[in-house]
Design a protein around this motif. Structure first.
Motif, PDB file in Angstrom:
ATOM      1  N   GLY A  50      18.917 -23.871   5.770  1.00 32.73           N
ATOM      2  CA  GLY A  50      18.108 -24.825   5.026  1.00 32.73           C
ATOM      3  C   GLY A  50      17.453 -24.212   3.803  1.00 32.73           C
ATOM      4  N   SER A  51      16.968 -22.978   3.944  1.00 28.47           N
ATOM      5  CA  SER A  51      16.312 -22.317   2.814  1.00 28.47           C
ATOM      6  C   SER A  51      17.314 -21.964   1.722  1.00 28.47           C
ATOM      7  CB  SER A  51      15.598 -21.050   3.298  1.00 28.47           C
ATOM      8  OG  SER A  51      14.553 -21.373   4.192  1.00 28.47           O
ATOM      9  N   PHE A  52      18.486 -21.452   2.116  1.00 21.73           N
ATOM     10  CA  PHE A  52      19.512 -21.133   1.121  1.00 21.73           C
ATOM     11  C   PHE A  52      19.950 -22.389   0.360  1.00 21.73           C
ATOM     12  CE2 PHE A  52      20.828 -17.062   3.421  1.00 21.73           C
ATOM     13  CZ  PHE A  52      20.305 -16.258   2.426  1.00 21.73           C
ATOM     14  N   PHE A  53      20.192 -23.478   1.101  1.00 21.36           N
ATOM     15  CA  PHE A  53      20.599 -24.712   0.420  1.00 21.36           C
ATOM     16  C   PHE A  53      19.541 -25.133  -0.587  1.00 21.36           C
ATOM     17  CE2 PHE A  53      20.070 -29.243  -0.094  1.00 21.36           C
ATOM     18  CZ  PHE A  53      21.316 -29.604  -0.588  1.00 21.36           C
ATOM     19  N   SER A  54      18.283 -25.156  -0.165  1.00 22.68           N
ATOM     20  CA  SER A  54      17.210 -25.617  -1.040  1.00 22.68           C
ATOM     21  C   SER A  54      17.087 -24.735  -2.277  1.00 22.68           C
ATOM     22  CB  SER A  54      15.890 -25.628  -0.270  1.00 22.68           C
ATOM     23  OG  SER A  54      15.988 -26.446   0.874  1.00 22.68           O
ATOM     24  N   ARG A  82       8.122 -25.042  12.804  1.00 25.49           N
ATOM     25  CA  ARG A  82       7.752 -23.700  13.275  1.00 25.49           C
ATOM     26  C   ARG A  82       7.214 -22.855  12.125  1.00 25.49           C
ATOM     27  NH1 ARG A  82      12.244 -22.634  15.531  1.00 25.49           N
ATOM     28  NH2 ARG A  82      11.657 -23.063  17.684  1.00 25.49           N
ATOM     29  N   ASP A  83       6.190 -22.051  12.425  1.00 20.90           N
ATOM     30  CA  ASP A  83       5.647 -21.109  11.448  1.00 20.90           C
ATOM     31  C   ASP A  83       6.250 -19.740  11.737  1.00 20.90           C
ATOM     32  OD1 ASP A  83       4.252 -19.451   9.766  1.00 20.90           O
ATOM     33  OD2 ASP A  83       2.258 -20.056  10.444  1.00 20.90           O
ATOM     34  N   PHE A  84       7.216 -19.323  10.922  1.00 25.96           N
ATOM     35  CA  PHE A  84       7.937 -18.082  11.182  1.00 25.96           C
ATOM     36  C   PHE A  84       7.077 -16.835  11.002  1.00 25.96           C
ATOM     37  CE2 PHE A  84      11.491 -20.899   9.608  1.00 25.96           C
ATOM     38  CZ  PHE A  84      11.997 -21.147  10.867  1.00 25.96           C
ATOM     39  N   GLY A  85       5.874 -16.999  10.484  1.00 24.62           N
ATOM     40  CA  GLY A  85       4.993 -15.846  10.308  1.00 24.62           C
ATOM     41  C   GLY A  85       4.197 -15.503  11.548  1.00 24.62           C
ATOM     42  N   CYS A  86       4.223 -16.397  12.540  1.00 21.01           N
ATOM     43  CA  CYS A  86       3.457 -16.160  13.764  1.00 21.01           C
ATOM     44  C   CYS A  86       4.226 -15.234  14.706  1.00 21.01           C
ATOM     45  CB  CYS A  86       3.177 -17.473  14.474  1.00 21.01           C
ATOM     46  SG  CYS A  86       2.029 -18.565  13.606  1.00 21.01           S
ATOM     47  N   PRO A  87       3.568 -14.247  15.291  1.00 24.58           N
ATOM     48  CA  PRO A  87       4.257 -13.381  16.260  1.00 24.58           C
ATOM     49  C   PRO A  87       4.493 -14.119  17.568  1.00 24.58           C
ATOM     50  CG  PRO A  87       1.931 -12.808  16.114  1.00 24.58           C
ATOM     51  CD  PRO A  87       2.175 -13.836  15.058  1.00 24.58           C
ATOM     52  N   GLY A  88       5.453 -13.636  18.346  1.00 22.58           N
ATOM     53  CA  GLY A  88       5.739 -14.230  19.634  1.00 22.58           C
ATOM     54  C   GLY A  88       6.646 -15.444  19.535  1.00 22.58           C
ATOM     55  N   PRO A  89       6.843 -16.148  20.650  1.00 16.72           N
ATOM     56  CA  PRO A  89       7.775 -17.287  20.690  1.00 16.72           C
ATOM     57  C   PRO A  89       7.434 -18.387  19.695  1.00 16.72           C
ATOM     58  CG  PRO A  89       7.160 -16.604  22.917  1.00 16.72           C
ATOM     59  CD  PRO A  89       6.276 -15.839  21.980  1.00 16.72           C
ATOM     60  N   TYR A 114      10.631 -15.152   4.864  1.00 13.60           N
ATOM     61  CA  TYR A 114      10.859 -14.709   3.487  1.00 13.60           C
ATOM     62  C   TYR A 114      11.716 -15.719   2.724  1.00 13.60           C
ATOM     63  CZ  TYR A 114      12.785 -12.073  -0.429  1.00 13.60           C
ATOM     64  OH  TYR A 114      13.165 -11.681  -1.685  1.00 13.60           O
ATOM     65  N   LEU A 115      12.798 -16.188   3.352  1.00 17.72           N
ATOM     66  CA  LEU A 115      13.691 -17.135   2.666  1.00 17.72           C
ATOM     67  C   LEU A 115      13.028 -18.490   2.457  1.00 17.72           C
ATOM     68  CD1 LEU A 115      17.094 -16.339   4.431  1.00 17.72           C
ATOM     69  CD2 LEU A 115      16.314 -15.585   2.171  1.00 17.72           C
ATOM     70  N   ALA A 143      10.366 -22.241  -1.366  1.00 17.45           N
ATOM     71  CA  ALA A 143       9.143 -22.913  -1.805  1.00 17.45           C
ATOM     72  C   ALA A 143       8.722 -22.452  -3.202  1.00 17.45           C
ATOM     73  CB  ALA A 143       8.024 -22.659  -0.797  1.00 17.45           C
ATOM     74  N   SER A 144       8.891 -21.156  -3.460  1.00 18.43           N
ATOM     75  CA  SER A 144       8.527 -20.641  -4.782  1.00 18.43           C
ATOM     76  C   SER A 144       9.442 -21.176  -5.872  1.00 18.43           C
ATOM     77  CB  SER A 144       8.572 -19.111  -4.772  1.00 18.43           C
ATOM     78  OG  SER A 144       9.910 -18.642  -4.623  1.00 18.43           O
ATOM     79  N   ASN A 145      10.609 -21.677  -5.463  1.00 20.13           N
ATOM     80  CA  ASN A 145      11.546 -22.231  -6.437  1.00 20.13           C
ATOM     81  C   ASN A 145      11.365 -23.745  -6.603  1.00 20.13           C
ATOM     82  OD1 ASN A 145      13.569 -21.180  -8.178  1.00 20.13           O
ATOM     83  ND2 ASN A 145      15.122 -22.327  -7.054  1.00 20.13           N
ATOM     84  N   GLY A 146      10.379 -24.300  -5.899  1.00 19.24           N
ATOM     85  CA  GLY A 146      10.069 -25.710  -6.111  1.00 19.24           C
ATOM     86  C   GLY A 146      10.162 -26.603  -4.896  1.00 19.24           C
TER      87      GLY A 146
END
Length: 322
Positions: free
Chosen positions: A22-26, A48-55, A136-137, A142-145
């Motif tokens: 999804g991030s690559f497509f966007s 999901r918040d990928f920055g959170c540790p754990g499951p 990161y992706l 998001a930084s690209n719009g």
């Protein structure tokens, strides 16, 4: 409906799933739109918040990135920082009691990059130093719009000739283009009875499935009998089947039950150790020797079509009964 309707100025695009696809497509869609002076709104739905540790922040698995992929990304202006690439590996080594085989990177690439698919394990000492690939992706898109919508999608529809997205909080939005990038889903329904929750078969492709399999193993230890381990036709990941058959053999020997449990190994591969890449080194001979030494029957080019409580059915080899 015209499947070739072009996007216009201020078109709205929904992307379901904020993982790498999804991030690559966007990211690349917005880049292409900018080149043709097309102003579009892209919403990425990811609960999901990928920055959170754990499951809570994990995208279900670890990740391996080849050097060639890293180089291709760099050519597109995406340079993975050291905080994302945690380790560099140049080979895998398969260790068995009959010997070991080293599987080097194809084309002698410089390395294979290991990454986290989330914020890392809970209590991970390097949490402040390392970040996950998915986060990161997604930040890159998001930084690209792109706009990240932190909601889970629980319904899709069609309204006024446009796709419509419904989230768990009841919100509905219409779009001009809908992209589904929700990632892996086991197609267990492709083999009748594969289960694990609606048939006698068992699977290892998710945490709930592994938990269900754990219960089945407990029942096997209490009431030993024949077992068939294998991979279904079209499986993209064969390695876990090999891992499991050896782990099960080891467990039964420790419990002194191995003589009561005939094990058969079935694989759609043309030969053991093919792994979808034609094999590597002496891995075929090592796997054949390891299975035979342990008294495990095996069948290659096996196409499973049905699993019943008392037997499995297939084409081409006549798999043995459960």
């Amino acid at each position: 409906m015209d499947s070739k309707l072009p996007l216009e100025q201020n078109s709205r695009v929904a992307v379901i799933g904020g993982g790498p696809a999804g991030s690559f497509f966007s990211y690349f869609f917005l880049q292409m739109a900018q080149r043709v002076w097309l102003d579009c709104q892209v919403d990425i739905y990811e609960g999901r918040d990928f920055g959170c540790p754990g499951p809570k922040g994990c995208n279900m698995c670890g990740g391996i990135i080849s050097e060639s992929l890293a180089q291709n990304l760099a050519a597109e202006g995406i340079n993975l920082p050291p905080s994302v690439v945690q380790r560099g590996i140049d080979s895998y080594t398969l260790h068995m009691d009959v010997g070991s085989v080293r599987i080097e990177t194809p084309l002698k690439e410089m390395r294979i990059a290991a990454v986290h698919r989330g914020g890392g394990p809970r209590g991970f000492a390097g949490a402040s130093k390392y970040g996950g690939l998915d986060a990161y992706l997604l930040d890159l898109a998001a930084s690209n719009g792109a706009t990240v919508v932190r909601k889970k999608v629980d319904g899709l529809g069609w309204y006024d000739s446009r796709p419509r997205v419904k989230t768990q909080d009841g919100t509905e939005q219409s779009y001009d283009l809908l992209v589904v990038a929700t990632g892996h889903r086991s197609a267990n329904e492709a083999v009748q009875g594969l289960g694990p929750f609606d048939g006698p078969g068992h699977s290892l492709m998710s945490a709930p499935e592994a938990e269900e399999l754990g219960g089945a193993i407990g029942r096997l230890l209490a009431d030993p009998g024949p077992v068939v381990v294998g991979a279904a036709p079209g499986a993209s990941c064969i390695g876990p089947a090999y891992e499991f058959v050896f782990e099960l053999d080891h467990l039964l020997r420790r419990r002194r039950l191995r003589h009561q449990v005939p094990i058969s190994f079935l694989t759609p591969e043309p030969f053991l150790g093919h792994l979808g890449m034609g094999g590597a080194g002496t891995i075929r001979r090592l796997l054949e020797a390891a299975l035979e030494e342990r008294g495990n029957a095996y069948l290659t080019s096996a196409a499973l079509t049905k699993i019943r409580a008392e037997a499995v059915g297939g084409r081409g080899g006549g798999p043995p009964p459960l």
